[in-house]
Every structure is written in C-alpha cells, then in structure tokens.
Write a protein that holds these residues in place. Structure first.
Motif: not given
Length: 700
Positions: A294-312
């Motif tokens: 659960g903890g790892m999924v949360h961190v990884r989901a956040n990383i995925v979520n932030e990659t879009g803003r990084a490319l934006a």
C-alpha cells in the motif's frame, strides 16, 4: 579613471529587443487557438484547483522567504537553509489561511524546490496511515499530522536499494524486555539516501529484517524516535549525518543512519497487518502477503501523477520560447511582419514540431493516467477496508511499471525541451537545467527504474499462466486479463487498417497496443517455462513487456478520459472544440509512441510494412493539426510564471528583457571590477610582461 566606482553593479542599457517583440509573437500564436483555453484548463485541473491556485500565487509572491530571484545563484548551504525557512513559513501560512491538503500541495508545487519537510508528508505519513493499528495511530500518526514529530522513510541502504528483501538492517525481538533491537551488522547496512534524515527528522519509519528466536521473517516496518525532542541530538546507539552534495535536489538533507544495538519498544513495529505477540514472540503473518504494498503504491502513484506536470512545465517553457525565438528566413515561405521580411519562428520548423508537440501530448496523457492512478489507489484502499484485495495486485504491478516508464519519459522529455531551446537552454535562467537536476531522483526513488519494472513483468507472466490455466478472474480493473484473452482467441491476428486515416480510430490503436503486449508476454513465458531460458537472460525482453503493458495502460487512459467527456459523465463540461483538440493529442501520443517502438510491432507480425508507413504519415499529419494550438495547449496547463521561474517560458513572451534582468542579478555583476583583479588577474599580466622583458634582455 576619474569618478570610477568599483562597487557599481553592471546594468544593461534601456533598449527594447528588435521588433517584432516576443510579446507580439506570442499573442499571434494565442490568436490561432481553435478552442477555449480556460475551458480546457478547467477540464484538466478542475475549477476548485484553479481557484485555489489563483489565491495562493499572490500570497507566496508577497512572502520574502518564497522569493526566487537568488535561486540560481545559491550554493547547497544556502539552498537547504532557505528550505528550512520556507518550510517553517509554509506551516505558518497554512494555519493563517486555513489551507487544506490541496492548498498545501499547490503551494509546494508553486515554490517548486525540494525541501526536507516534504518527505514527512509524502512518505512518512502515508506509510503510517497504511500500516498503523489504532494504538499506533494515536502514538505516531496523529502527532505527525500536527507536525509535533517530523519523520523520514528509512528503507534504502548503502548496499541495497530496489531489493527490499536483501536489506541488511536487522530488528531482533528481545522477549525478556519485549523490545526490538535494531542493528547494522555491516558498513553496507547503513541507511543511505534517506530524505530529511541528515539534519531534520526526529522520527523515522525504518525497514528492517525481523528476527525472532533466530528465524528471519524478512523485511518489516518500524517507527521509532531517532533524535531528542529537547535538543535534536541523535539518540544513543545511532550514528546519523548528511550524505553530502548531489547532482540536484540539494534543498533536501538526504542522510545516513547506522544502528548499534539500538533498542525500540514493542509498539514500534507497525502492526496493522503483521504482528509479534508480546512475550512469546509468536509471529502473526498478514492475511494477504501484498498488504505492505500500500505505501509503495501510494508513492509510485504520486510519482506517476507528478510526471505529467513535469512534462507540462518543460513543454510550456520550450513551446513558448520556440514561438518567440526566430532563426533564419525560410526562402520557400518567407514570413512577413508588416512590410518587412522577418526570420522564421523556430516552432514553424517541422523538426522542432516533431520534437516538442509529442511532448505536449505526453504531458496530457500522463496527467490523465496520474488521475486514474490516484482514483484506483483510493478505490483499492476502500476495497481493502472491506477485505477485498482484488485490485491490489494489478494496481501494484501497474504502478511499478508506470513509475519506471513515466519517469523515464519525463526525464527524456525535460532534456529534449531544454535542447530544443538551443544555446539559451544551457542557461540556468531557462528554468529547465535546475528543474532537470531536481527531477532526476525520481528515476531511482522507490527503486531503480531498470529493476523495478521486473515487479510488473512477474505479474504479467503470472496472469498469462493463470489465463492459460483458466484460473484467472475476469475484472474491469485487470487490464492484462482483457488483452491477453483477446490475443489468445486469435494469436495470428493482423491489423485491419487499410489507410492512414484508419489509424484515427481508438479501437484500432488500442487493439494494436494490446496485441503487441500480449505477444511479448506469451513469447517470454514460452521461453522461460518451456525452453529453459533463465530470468536473468530474459531481462531485456522482460523490460519490453513491462513497457508495452504500461504504454497500453496510458493510451487506454487517454481514450477512456475522452470517452467519459463525450458521454458527459465528467464533472467538467467541455465543448466539441476542446474534445477535438484532445482527440488529436491522443492520436498523436499513441501513434508517435508506436512509431518509436515499431520494432516490437514488427516482431509480432501485427503490422505490415505498408501500415508502418501509414503510421509515420499520420504522425506528420497530426503535427500540422496540433501546431496552431501549441501555445494554447501549454497555456491550458495553467502554470504561473512564479512557478516556472524561467526567462524563456514567460507568459508575456518578453524573453530577452527577462534574460538580461536575471543576468544583472549574477553576484559577479554586482561590481564593475572583481576583487580578484588585484590579487590574481593583474599579477598574471604583470608576470607575463616581466617574463617578456626578461626574455628580450636575455637575447640582447
């Protein structure tokens, strides 16, 4: 020199850039938009988020500690001290303005500098939320939410990162005192790279191997105080420090920690799922072995979520600058400004479009996938509360592969955007070099990208075997089951497209991505299960199938988002114009991804050579479709100038005045002549003249 003052700073003369100005050119670009930028921005970000953004920007801009003008000139010591000051003021502002979690997240995004306290919120607290029992929630979680204790997440070691089961730190249960003894048996056991550990945190979530009566039960999670709450000194039995300067991310005190038979109470083992009974040391295993994910999924989901803003962010800077920067006159199609022939804007060159426009499409694709990942994460957490673990395995596998793929995409995209800015992209004032450095840790946090994908590959092979055996459970969340079942019904299928326009069909595109992924999985499974190929020997192909699965995932999420918008089920309403431009971006993302990985599709024999050429043609056609909307599409990301802190990516297009103004802030430009002139530069010249004189005299 009469009247010479050495302490006068260097300043540029008050002259305008050559006409047309950047402001003129950027306005011409915005006038080409085929859709309503505000409507698309609302669909992308949500009205509430945009409203909060608008309120928070002026608050931060008015705060001296949030000033960014010196950012590109600071050394590490100044960066981290500023980070502590900023974090302190951030907490004060949150109380003063009654900020919620979204407000605080927006403030962190806007200031955009890694800081120690951030790890407390994105890793320490989520782990406690996922793994504390009720007693531990009161002891650890509630104080951490009130910032009474500041935590870090101590997993990685000097000798181990991705391989959590290989961690060397031990936590031995001592039945006589009902304690756990944490110990670092080797130098390589030192906790290393732990954000906020160096000088900030006073508590830590610690991953260590649980030892009971001499038996090793593998890695488990503990929470313990590591520094005094009175004077902040490390507790006896601990050696703690900072690991030193890094390539980027220097606003964070990444630290090390070693344990010398360090005792912690029984309550320190996080016991929502696995427990050790007091006194007897009896081990109670979790009802599901994957609950700790659960903890790892949360961190990884956040990383995925932030990659879009990084490319934006990166594409906003690069596209705006490409619209303003002019280079050479196109003899075949000269551009006019009034009666004058002017140089062509860089964005009008097809090669620049081929480099940048797909990155805009990637940004949108990843933003939608990030939203879907967070939705599934929360859905899974609710399901687990009811004892339903059907989503967990697929979510963990997808989040692992997506973390790897999307952070690769973001790093490559940021660098491509920086390069597209030419010489000025090499300047820190572009905002991209500094951003690139600080984003890079995402490639290795939570596991190195080239290793973490194996978690996805294992799941894909397991699902394939279950489908073959007829034991797989159909589920709307198990995308792997869906495309594997379709493939197994007709493993010799061919793409039905007869023209380039046939590739402007979501079903045709998605079926192709699914077939390619399934073919790769089936092939690797056959080699490992029946041909004796070792896992290590298959690693390159295992990486390919993980990548293929995740690309299928991202493409599907893009089309599903559009489908929901077309059905009117989305909370934000968009018109046909916004849907049309998003559809073009979806096609561009999917087909450009196909073009880059055509070899995989060739291996599956799904495409003919003619169809591969059709895909390339359609990519070129889509560039022409998307080109007029390029600036409007990055405007829709709604990233303020304060956040971007880029001379090249300014909303108003005034690039050159911004560059010169930033250059005036350079510490070397605060005096006409540097002090080193008298101590170093002048003596060098005098010595050279003396040597010349001596040589001449010797010749005479």
């Amino acid at each position: 020199m009469a009247g010479f003052k050495n302490n006068v700073p260097v300043r540029f003369p008050d002259l305008p850039p050559k006409s047309p100005s950047g402001a003129d050119l950027i306005q011409v670009e915005r006038a080409k938009a085929t859709f309503d930028v505000k409507a698309l921005s609302k669909f992308l970000n949500g009205e509430e988020w945009l409203s909060k953004l608008e309120k928070i920007v002026p608050i931060l801009e008015s705060e001296p500690v949030f000033d960014k003008t010196q950012r590109y000139f600071q050394g590490r010591d100044a960066k981290i001290r500023n980070a502590w000051e900023k974090d302190k003021r951030h907490l004060e502002l949150a109380r003063e303005h009654n900020w919620d979690k979204t407000d605080e997240s927006i403030a962190h995004m806007l200031y955009d500098q890694p800081s120690p306290y951030r790890l407390h919120y994105i890793m320490f607290i989520p782990t406690l939320e996922g793994q504390c029992n009720e007693e531990q929630r009161k002891l650890f979680l509630e104080p951490s939410k009130r910032d009474e204790i500041i935590g870090c997440y101590a997993q990685t070691e000097l000798g181990h990162g991705s391989n959590v089961q290989g961690l060397e730190t031990t936590a031995t249960y001592i039945p006589e005192t009902n304690e756990f003894e944490l110990h670092s048996p080797h130098l390589s056991s030192a906790k290393w790279w732990i954000g906020a550990l160096g000088k900030t945190a006073n508590y830590a979530v610690i991953m260590a191997r649980l030892i009971i009566h001499g038996k090793d039960y593998g890695s488990h999670t503990f929470c313990a105080q590591i520094r005094s709450l009175e004077d902040h000194r490390p507790l006896p039995g601990l050696t703690i420090g900072d690991i030193g300067p890094k390539f980027g991310y220097n606003g964070v005190d990444n630290g090390f920690m070693m344990f010398d038979h360090f005792r912690i109470p029984h309550i320190s083992m996080l016991a929502k799922y696995a427990q050790v009974k007091p006194g007897s040391g009896e081990y109670v295993k979790p009802i599901n072995s994957k609950l700790s994910y659960g903890g790892m999924v949360h961190v990884r989901a956040n990383i995925v979520n932030e990659t879009g803003r990084a490319l934006a962010r990166a594409s906003t800077v690069a596209v705006r600058y490409a619209a303003v920067r002019r280079q050479f006159v196109d003899a075949a199609s000269p551009r006019k400004w009034g009666n004058e022939t002017i140089e062509t804007s860089v964005i009008d060159y097809t090669m620049v479009q081929y480099r940048l426009l797909p990155i805009i499409a990637q940004a949108y694709a990843l933003l939608f996938t990030g939203q879907e990942m967070m939705r599934l994460y929360h859905l899974n957490m609710e399901a687990m509360k009811q004892g339903n673990f059907d989503i967990l395995a697929d979510l963990h596998a997808s989040s692992s592969g997506l973390k790897s793929l999307t952070s690769f995409m973001a790093v490559d995209g940021i660098e491509e955007c920086r390069r597209s800015c030419g010489g000025h992209g090499y300047s820190m004032f572009s905002g991209l070099g500094h951003f690139y450095q600080d984003y890079l840790p995402n490639m290795t946090v939570e596991g190195d990208n080239n290793m973490i994908y194996q978690q996805t590959s294992r799941y894909l092979l397991k699902t394939y075997r279950n489908v073959i055996a007829g034991t797989a459970k159909p589920s709307e969340h198990n995308l792997t089951f869906i495309y594997l079942s379709q493939y197994l019904q007709n493993p010799k299928a061919k793409c039905p497209a007869n023209s380039a326009n046939d590739f402007l069909n979501p079903e045709v595109i998605l079926t192709a991505f699914g077939f390619r992924a399934a073919y790769g999985i089936a092939k690797v499974a056959e080699q490992i299960d029946h041909q004796g190929r070792s896992w290590n020997d298959a690693l390159v192909d295992l990486h390919r199938i993980s990548r293929a699965h995740c690309q299928y995932n991202i493409v599907r999420n893009f089309f599903i988002t559009l489908q929901r918008a077309n059905e009117g089920n989305n909370q934000q309403n968009i018109s046909m114009a916004e849907r049309k431009v998003l559809q073009s971006l979806a096609y561009l993302f999917a087909l450009h991804t196909m073009e880059k990985d055509l070899s995989d599709f060739v291996m599956s024999s799904y495409f003919s050579p003619e169809q591969m050429d059709m895909i390339k043609q359609q990519v070129q056609s889509l560039l022409k479709v998307v080109r007029p909307d390029a600036v409007a599409l990055v405007d829709a990301f709604a990233l303020p100038d304060y956040m971007l802190h880029s001379a090249l990516g300014r909303y108003d297009g005034n690039v050159y005045p911004a560059l010169t103004k930033m250059a005036e802030q350079e510490p070397l430009n605060q005096t006409i002549v540097v002090d080193a002139y008298e101590t170093c530069i002048k003596p060098m010249r005098e010595n050279a003249l003396k040597n010349k004189k001596d040589i001449t005299a010797a010749k005479l």
